[in-house]
Design a protein around this motif. Sequence first.
Motif, PDB file in Angstrom:
ATOM      1  N   GLU A  66       1.100  -1.343  -0.151  1.00 14.68           N
ATOM      2  CA  GLU A  66       0.062   0.167   0.092  1.00 14.68           C
ATOM      3  C   GLU A  66       0.843   1.129  -0.113  1.00 14.68           C
ATOM      4  OE1 GLU A  66      -2.352  -0.212   3.546  1.00 14.68           O
ATOM      5  OE2 GLU A  66      -0.679  -0.143   5.148  1.00 14.68           O
ATOM      6  N   GLY A  67       0.511   2.523  -0.212  1.00 11.20           N
ATOM      7  CA  GLY A  67       1.095   3.610  -0.155  1.00 11.20           C
ATOM      8  C   GLY A  67       2.062   3.670  -1.078  1.00 11.20           C
ATOM      9  N   GLU A  68       3.275   4.191  -0.721  1.00 11.33           N
ATOM     10  CA  GLU A  68       4.441   4.413  -1.492  1.00 11.33           C
ATOM     11  C   GLU A  68       4.972   3.031  -2.068  1.00 11.33           C
ATOM     12  OE1 GLU A  68       9.050   6.504  -0.996  1.00 11.33           O
ATOM     13  OE2 GLU A  68       7.786   6.227   0.620  1.00 11.33           O
ATOM     14  N   GLN A  69       4.850   1.846  -1.295  1.00 10.12           N
ATOM     15  CA  GLN A  69       5.219   0.693  -2.038  1.00 10.12           C
ATOM     16  C   GLN A  69       4.543   0.470  -2.958  1.00 10.12           C
ATOM     17  OE1 GLN A  69       5.309  -2.768   0.484  1.00 10.12           O
ATOM     18  NE2 GLN A  69       6.200  -4.120  -1.135  1.00 10.12           N
ATOM     19  N   MET A  70       3.097   0.521  -2.961  1.00  9.89           N
ATOM     20  CA  MET A  70       2.261   0.311  -4.145  1.00  9.89           C
ATOM     21  C   MET A  70       2.462   1.435  -5.197  1.00  9.89           C
ATOM     22  SD  MET A  70      -0.184  -1.370  -5.562  1.00  9.89           S
ATOM     23  CE  MET A  70      -1.142  -2.471  -4.677  1.00  9.89           C
ATOM     24  N   ASN A  71       2.780   2.619  -5.097  1.00 15.49           N
ATOM     25  CA  ASN A  71       2.978   3.630  -6.058  1.00 15.49           C
ATOM     26  C   ASN A  71       4.256   3.219  -6.989  1.00 15.49           C
ATOM     27  OD1 ASN A  71       0.852   4.951  -5.714  1.00 15.49           O
ATOM     28  ND2 ASN A  71       1.750   6.250  -4.115  1.00 15.49           N
ATOM     29  N   ASN A  72       5.531   2.800  -5.922  1.00 18.74           N
ATOM     30  CA  ASN A  72       6.555   2.142  -6.604  1.00 18.74           C
ATOM     31  C   ASN A  72       6.560   1.238  -7.539  1.00 18.74           C
ATOM     32  OD1 ASN A  72       8.206   4.404  -5.721  1.00 18.74           O
ATOM     33  ND2 ASN A  72       8.623   3.645  -3.725  1.00 18.74           N
ATOM     34  N   PHE A  73       5.648   0.112  -7.096  1.00 18.20           N
ATOM     35  CA  PHE A  73       5.527  -1.258  -7.641  1.00 18.20           C
ATOM     36  C   PHE A  73       4.655  -0.999  -8.910  1.00 18.20           C
ATOM     37  CE2 PHE A  73       3.398  -5.607  -6.964  1.00 18.20           C
ATOM     38  CZ  PHE A  73       4.153  -6.231  -8.142  1.00 18.20           C
ATOM     39  N   ARG A  74       3.700  -0.121  -9.228  1.00 20.72           N
ATOM     40  CA  ARG A  74       3.179   0.247 -10.191  1.00 20.72           C
ATOM     41  C   ARG A  74       4.025   1.100 -11.365  1.00 20.72           C
ATOM     42  NH1 ARG A  74      -0.958   2.236  -7.935  1.00 20.72           N
ATOM     43  NH2 ARG A  74      -2.455   0.691  -7.937  1.00 20.72           N
ATOM     44  N   LYS A  75       4.813   1.818 -10.522  1.00 20.68           N
ATOM     45  CA  LYS A  75       5.487   2.697 -11.651  1.00 20.68           C
ATOM     46  C   LYS A  75       6.696   1.773 -12.186  1.00 20.68           C
ATOM     47  CE  LYS A  75       5.660   6.923  -8.991  1.00 20.68           C
ATOM     48  NZ  LYS A  75       6.355   7.902  -8.050  1.00 20.68           N
ATOM     49  N   ALA A  76       7.210   0.788 -11.487  1.00 16.32           N
ATOM     50  CA  ALA A  76       8.182  -0.231 -12.040  1.00 16.32           C
ATOM     51  C   ALA A  76       7.409  -0.853 -13.297  1.00 16.32           C
ATOM     52  CB  ALA A  76       8.780  -1.339 -11.021  1.00 16.32           C
ATOM     53  N   LEU A  77       6.123  -1.503 -13.218  1.00 16.09           N
ATOM     54  CA  LEU A  77       5.550  -2.145 -14.045  1.00 16.09           C
ATOM     55  C   LEU A  77       5.346  -1.193 -15.376  1.00 16.09           C
ATOM     56  CD1 LEU A  77       3.078  -3.897 -11.668  1.00 16.09           C
ATOM     57  CD2 LEU A  77       4.756  -5.074 -13.042  1.00 16.09           C
ATOM     58  N   ASN A  78       4.990  -0.110 -14.899  1.00 19.18           N
ATOM     59  CA  ASN A  78       4.664   0.870 -16.149  1.00 19.18           C
ATOM     60  C   ASN A  78       5.993   1.151 -16.792  1.00 19.18           C
ATOM     61  OD1 ASN A  78       2.020   1.124 -15.262  1.00 19.18           O
ATOM     62  ND2 ASN A  78       2.451   3.241 -14.135  1.00 19.18           N
ATOM     63  N   VAL A  79       7.302   1.161 -16.330  1.00 22.66           N
ATOM     64  CA  VAL A  79       8.415   1.464 -16.863  1.00 22.66           C
ATOM     65  C   VAL A  79       8.664   0.275 -17.737  1.00 22.66           C
ATOM     66  CG1 VAL A  79      11.005   1.365 -16.503  1.00 22.66           C
ATOM     67  CG2 VAL A  79       9.642   2.714 -15.071  1.00 22.66           C
ATOM     68  N   VAL A  80       8.459  -1.044 -17.598  1.00 21.91           N
ATOM     69  CA  VAL A  80       8.952  -2.113 -18.347  1.00 21.91           C
ATOM     70  C   VAL A  80       7.806  -2.591 -19.559  1.00 21.91           C
ATOM     71  CG1 VAL A  80      10.242  -2.937 -16.871  1.00 21.91           C
ATOM     72  CG2 VAL A  80       8.121  -3.958 -16.830  1.00 21.91           C
TER      73      VAL A  80
END
Length: 247
Positions: A66-80
């Motif tokens: 949740e929170g920042e971890q979820m945002n970072n997880f989603r950003k990583a997926l968007n990058v690849v």
Amino acid sequence: MDKYSGGDIKVDSKFAKWFDNFWYHYKWQTIGIIFAVFVILVCTLQMCEKENVDAYVMYAGPDIIEGEQMNNFRKALNVVLPEDFNGDGEKYVEVVSNYIMSKQDIEAARKEAEKTDGGTGDFYIDGAFMAQNKQKFENLIVAGEYSICFLSPYLYEEVKEANGFMPLSEMFDETPKGAFDEYSLLLSETDFGSYFPGVNELPRDTLLCIRRIGTLTSLLNKGATERDYEKSMKLFRAIVNYKAPEN
């Protein structure tokens, strides 16, 4: 006013007799069909509400994302993500997270709590909440919409036993780095799993795998289901093949 007494009033109905006979012989098949239709309807409505989503990913295990971890997880997926699949000008991967602990996870958490403050550390597991999340996970697996999965070994084995995953050999010419078995990769052994914030915070035994194409959704709309699954496979390959930049 007249009053009636005596036995129960019975209605001789051919339909009632037919229904009783049908229900006796086909009760569980009927319940299964109703459940399948319900799952498909829920997933279809969810997808209609998120037209901007390019791909769907699921995490299920003992971590609360949740929170920042979820945002970072989603950003990583968007990058690849290889491309903007829906052509709306933005790459976006939707992530659903299910917090589910195995008996071993719970026992380990209990022992850790016992070490806190001389054995007086608080420990509480909401069994009803955990059961609800487990049911949600099973529904999503059955529906097959969230094809790419990041799972704890406990949940992975459950789906694997039901032959629910696509073999890596059907997607790659060579065995990928970090392969755990014929269906999965150890996330922490991949560049994607070790490089990106949010992803590298997941438990080290998290397994990356991809669900076989969903039977229920393919029955509902085979063409669209196959196209969406091809997109998921492209993202899965991109995750597995990602190479972290050299320092």
